[in-house]
Design a protein around this motif. Structure first.
Motif, PDB file in Angstrom:
ATOM      1  N   MET A  17      -8.777  10.135   5.026  1.00 38.24           N
ATOM      2  CA  MET A  17      -7.933   9.216   4.211  1.00 38.24           C
ATOM      3  C   MET A  17      -7.282   9.419   3.469  1.00 38.24           C
ATOM      4  O   MET A  17      -6.261   9.076   3.258  1.00 38.24           O
ATOM      5  N   VAL A  18      -6.582  10.757   3.844  1.00 36.50           N
ATOM      6  CA  VAL A  18      -5.189  10.934   3.478  1.00 36.50           C
ATOM      7  C   VAL A  18      -4.139  10.482   4.014  1.00 36.50           C
ATOM      8  O   VAL A  18      -3.459   9.764   3.443  1.00 36.50           O
ATOM      9  N   LEU A  19      -4.635  10.934   5.537  1.00 30.57           N
ATOM     10  CA  LEU A  19      -3.832   9.771   6.246  1.00 30.57           C
ATOM     11  C   LEU A  19      -3.721   8.295   6.247  1.00 30.57           C
ATOM     12  O   LEU A  19      -2.195   7.795   5.930  1.00 30.57           O
ATOM     13  N   LEU A  20      -4.433   8.040   6.001  1.00 30.71           N
ATOM     14  CA  LEU A  20      -4.362   6.166   5.659  1.00 30.71           C
ATOM     15  C   LEU A  20      -3.636   5.706   4.669  1.00 30.71           C
ATOM     16  O   LEU A  20      -3.676   5.512   4.181  1.00 30.71           O
ATOM     17  N   MET A  21      -4.131   6.865   3.463  1.00 29.46           N
ATOM     18  CA  MET A  21      -3.798   6.387   2.343  1.00 29.46           C
ATOM     19  C   MET A  21      -1.718   7.091   1.797  1.00 29.46           C
ATOM     20  O   MET A  21      -1.481   6.321   1.196  1.00 29.46           O
ATOM     21  N   LEU A  22      -1.606   8.157   2.720  1.00 31.21           N
ATOM     22  CA  LEU A  22      -0.009   8.250   2.736  1.00 31.21           C
ATOM     23  C   LEU A  22       0.507   7.381   3.419  1.00 31.21           C
ATOM     24  O   LEU A  22       1.685   7.271   3.159  1.00 31.21           O
ATOM     25  N   ALA A  23      -0.155   6.577   3.953  1.00 24.18           N
ATOM     26  CA  ALA A  23       0.690   5.880   5.281  1.00 24.18           C
ATOM     27  C   ALA A  23       1.001   4.345   4.230  1.00 24.18           C
ATOM     28  O   ALA A  23       2.203   4.064   3.993  1.00 24.18           O
TER      29      ALA A  23
ATOM     30  N   ALA B 272       8.735   2.176   0.332  1.00 21.78           N
ATOM     31  CA  ALA B 272       9.680   1.888   1.195  1.00 21.78           C
ATOM     32  C   ALA B 272       9.606   1.234   2.416  1.00 21.78           C
ATOM     33  O   ALA B 272      10.074   0.446   2.081  1.00 21.78           O
ATOM     34  N   SER B 273       8.806   1.834   3.132  1.00 20.00           N
ATOM     35  CA  SER B 273       8.747   0.888   4.207  1.00 20.00           C
ATOM     36  C   SER B 273       8.310   1.300   5.349  1.00 20.00           C
ATOM     37  O   SER B 273       6.740   2.548   5.463  1.00 20.00           O
ATOM     38  N   ALA B 274       7.834   0.665   6.426  1.00 21.62           N
ATOM     39  CA  ALA B 274       6.739   1.025   7.487  1.00 21.62           C
ATOM     40  C   ALA B 274       6.831   2.067   8.093  1.00 21.62           C
ATOM     41  O   ALA B 274       6.019   3.125   7.815  1.00 21.62           O
ATOM     42  N   ARG B 275       8.196   2.307   8.534  1.00 17.53           N
ATOM     43  CA  ARG B 275       8.136   3.620   9.117  1.00 17.53           C
ATOM     44  C   ARG B 275       8.699   5.020   8.696  1.00 17.53           C
ATOM     45  O   ARG B 275       7.846   5.946   8.837  1.00 17.53           O
ATOM     46  N   VAL B 276       9.063   4.696   7.007  1.00 15.75           N
ATOM     47  CA  VAL B 276       8.378   5.978   6.016  1.00 15.75           C
ATOM     48  C   VAL B 276       6.731   5.926   6.240  1.00 15.75           C
ATOM     49  O   VAL B 276       6.246   7.489   5.819  1.00 15.75           O
ATOM     50  N   GLY B 277       5.833   4.925   5.917  1.00 10.22           N
ATOM     51  CA  GLY B 277       4.763   5.461   5.625  1.00 10.22           C
ATOM     52  C   GLY B 277       3.935   6.192   6.795  1.00 10.22           C
ATOM     53  O   GLY B 277       3.175   7.073   7.301  1.00 10.22           O
ATOM     54  N   ASP B 278       4.914   5.461   7.766  1.00  7.29           N
ATOM     55  CA  ASP B 278       4.100   6.066   9.446  1.00  7.29           C
ATOM     56  C   ASP B 278       4.591   7.696   9.662  1.00  7.29           C
ATOM     57  O   ASP B 278       4.033   8.838   9.613  1.00  7.29           O
ATOM     58  N   ILE B 279       5.968   8.013   9.339  1.00  6.31           N
ATOM     59  CA  ILE B 279       6.523   9.624   9.342  1.00  6.31           C
ATOM     60  C   ILE B 279       5.975  10.135   8.858  1.00  6.31           C
ATOM     61  O   ILE B 279       5.446  11.452   8.895  1.00  6.31           O
TER      62      ILE B 279
ATOM     63  N   CYS C 164      -9.335  12.071  -2.950  1.00  4.67           N
ATOM     64  CA  CYS C 164      -8.784  11.474  -3.908  1.00  4.67           C
ATOM     65  C   CYS C 164      -8.327  10.939  -4.747  1.00  4.67           C
ATOM     66  O   CYS C 164      -8.003  10.147  -5.514  1.00  4.67           O
ATOM     67  N   LEU C 165      -6.750  12.631  -4.684  1.00  4.08           N
ATOM     68  CA  LEU C 165      -5.629  12.074  -5.168  1.00  4.08           C
ATOM     69  C   LEU C 165      -5.126  11.245  -4.788  1.00  4.08           C
ATOM     70  O   LEU C 165      -3.741  10.191  -4.959  1.00  4.08           O
ATOM     71  N   PHE C 166      -5.203  10.861  -3.289  1.00  4.67           N
ATOM     72  CA  PHE C 166      -4.250   9.869  -2.810  1.00  4.67           C
ATOM     73  C   PHE C 166      -4.533   9.057  -2.943  1.00  4.67           C
ATOM     74  O   PHE C 166      -3.959   8.193  -2.267  1.00  4.67           O
ATOM     75  N   VAL C 167      -6.087   8.425  -2.324  1.00  6.23           N
ATOM     76  CA  VAL C 167      -6.995   7.472  -2.677  1.00  6.23           C
ATOM     77  C   VAL C 167      -5.858   7.116  -4.377  1.00  6.23           C
ATOM     78  O   VAL C 167      -5.477   5.629  -4.496  1.00  6.23           O
ATOM     79  N   ALA C 168      -6.285   7.394  -5.061  1.00  4.75           N
ATOM     80  CA  ALA C 168      -5.723   7.108  -6.632  1.00  4.75           C
ATOM     81  C   ALA C 168      -4.275   6.882  -6.421  1.00  4.75           C
ATOM     82  O   ALA C 168      -3.741   5.474  -7.378  1.00  4.75           O
ATOM     83  N   GLY C 169      -3.455   8.182  -6.022  1.00  7.45           N
ATOM     84  CA  GLY C 169      -2.013   7.262  -5.895  1.00  7.45           C
ATOM     85  C   GLY C 169      -1.888   6.371  -5.134  1.00  7.45           C
ATOM     86  O   GLY C 169      -0.595   5.662  -5.037  1.00  7.45           O
ATOM     87  N   ALA C 170      -2.243   5.962  -4.012  1.00  9.33           N
ATOM     88  CA  ALA C 170      -2.610   4.707  -3.311  1.00  9.33           C
ATOM     89  C   ALA C 170      -2.435   3.061  -4.322  1.00  9.33           C
ATOM     90  O   ALA C 170      -1.826   2.135  -4.053  1.00  9.33           O
ATOM     91  N   ILE C 171      -3.620   3.418  -4.969  1.00 11.03           N
ATOM     92  CA  ILE C 171      -3.851   2.078  -6.371  1.00 11.03           C
ATOM     93  C   ILE C 171      -2.716   2.543  -6.828  1.00 11.03           C
ATOM     94  O   ILE C 171      -2.622   1.219  -6.940  1.00 11.03           O
ATOM     95  N   ILE C 172      -2.206   3.106  -7.878  1.00 11.85           N
ATOM     96  CA  ILE C 172      -1.431   3.277  -8.914  1.00 11.85           C
ATOM     97  C   ILE C 172       0.414   2.367  -8.185  1.00 11.85           C
ATOM     98  O   ILE C 172       0.946   2.036  -8.367  1.00 11.85           O
ATOM     99  N   ALA C 173       0.165   3.033  -7.037  1.00 11.19           N
ATOM    100  CA  ALA C 173       1.313   2.854  -5.911  1.00 11.19           C
ATOM    101  C   ALA C 173       1.586   1.136  -5.293  1.00 11.19           C
ATOM    102  O   ALA C 173       2.387   1.041  -6.021  1.00 11.19           O
ATOM    103  N   ARG C 174       0.743   0.750  -5.976  1.00  9.19           N
ATOM    104  CA  ARG C 174       0.961  -0.542  -5.744  1.00  9.19           C
ATOM    105  C   ARG C 174       1.387  -1.603  -6.814  1.00  9.19           C
ATOM    106  O   ARG C 174       1.102  -1.461  -7.852  1.00  9.19           O
ATOM    107  N   ARG C 175       2.145  -2.178  -6.394  1.00  8.77           N
ATOM    108  CA  ARG C 175       2.875  -2.321  -7.626  1.00  8.77           C
ATOM    109  C   ARG C 175       2.499  -4.473  -7.607  1.00  8.77           C
ATOM    110  O   ARG C 175       2.669  -4.897  -6.627  1.00  8.77           O
ATOM    111  N   ARG C 176       2.585  -4.621  -8.690  1.00 11.13           N
ATOM    112  CA  ARG C 176       2.320  -5.773  -9.401  1.00 11.13           C
ATOM    113  C   ARG C 176       3.174  -6.567 -10.438  1.00 11.13           C
ATOM    114  O   ARG C 176       3.727  -5.346 -10.880  1.00 11.13           O
TER     115      ARG C 176
END
Length: 186
Positions: free
Chosen positions: A23-29, A36-43, A70-82
């Motif tokens: 889950m962390v791998l997916l959320m970090l990507a 940033a970009s797809a490349r940054v997420g993949d790296i 849990c913290l990474f999923v929360a971070g992924a939710i927060i990272a989504r800009r609207r």
């Protein structure tokens, strides 16, 4: 979950940390791609993937894996800009995930506070108070649920003794001396 499905053995033990790591791998990507970009997420995901086996081989990380997930999923939710006001459901979900993380380890509290500050800083000033209160409500909701469950099972005193009294007696027997800890490390 893993112990219920796979029994009390090494497979369940390893899956209890491997599944959150995935889950962390997916959320970090997702976070890297969003910010940033797809490349940054993949790296970022690739770097994290190489670090986790080293942690496992050292014998650490089992209780940290669900907390981190849990913290990474929360971070992924927060990272989504609207544009406009943040969606209440997403902000509440991020807070609930931080609350769940606190059930694994207490360091989730300051880490969750850092996520809250970061998340609030990403919201337009007129919406910050609402965002912060919604996020905090999610965290508090989990804490209230825990206390209600403990009370219903007559376990509040046992919980307090094991989490606080035993922690002070065993983990912090010499107190909270930062200087003492530094001397031990040196």
């Amino acid at each position: 979950f893993c112990f219920a499905v796979f029994g009390n053995g090494p497979v369940a033990c390893h899956l209890s940390s491997t599944i959150p790591d995935l889950m962390v791998l997916l959320m970090l990507a997702v976070i890297g791609r969003t910010l940033a970009s797809a490349r940054v997420g993949d790296i970022a995901a690739a770097i994290y993937a190489t670090l986790q086996p080293a942690v496992r081989l050292a014998g650490h990380g089992y209780t940290e894996a669900p907390l981190t997930a849990c913290l990474f999923v929360a971070g992924a939710i927060i990272a989504r800009r609207r544009d406009g006001p943040p969606p209440i459901g997403g902000v509440l979900s991020a807070g609930v995930l931080v609350g769940v993380a606190t059930l694994f380890k207490q360091p989730a509290y300051p880490l969750g506070a850092a996520l809250a500050v970061w998340g609030a800083s990403r919201v337009a000033p007129p919406h910050r108070l609402r965002w912060t209160l919604t996020f905090t409500a999610g965290v508090v909701l989990v804490q209230v649920g825990l206390v209600a469950w403990l009370r219903a099972h007559g376990a509040i005193s046992t919980f307090a003794e094991r989490v606080f009294a035993q922690g002070i007696q065993r983990g912090y027997a010499d107190g909270f001396s930062v200087a003492g800890r530094i001397r031990e490390w040196i």
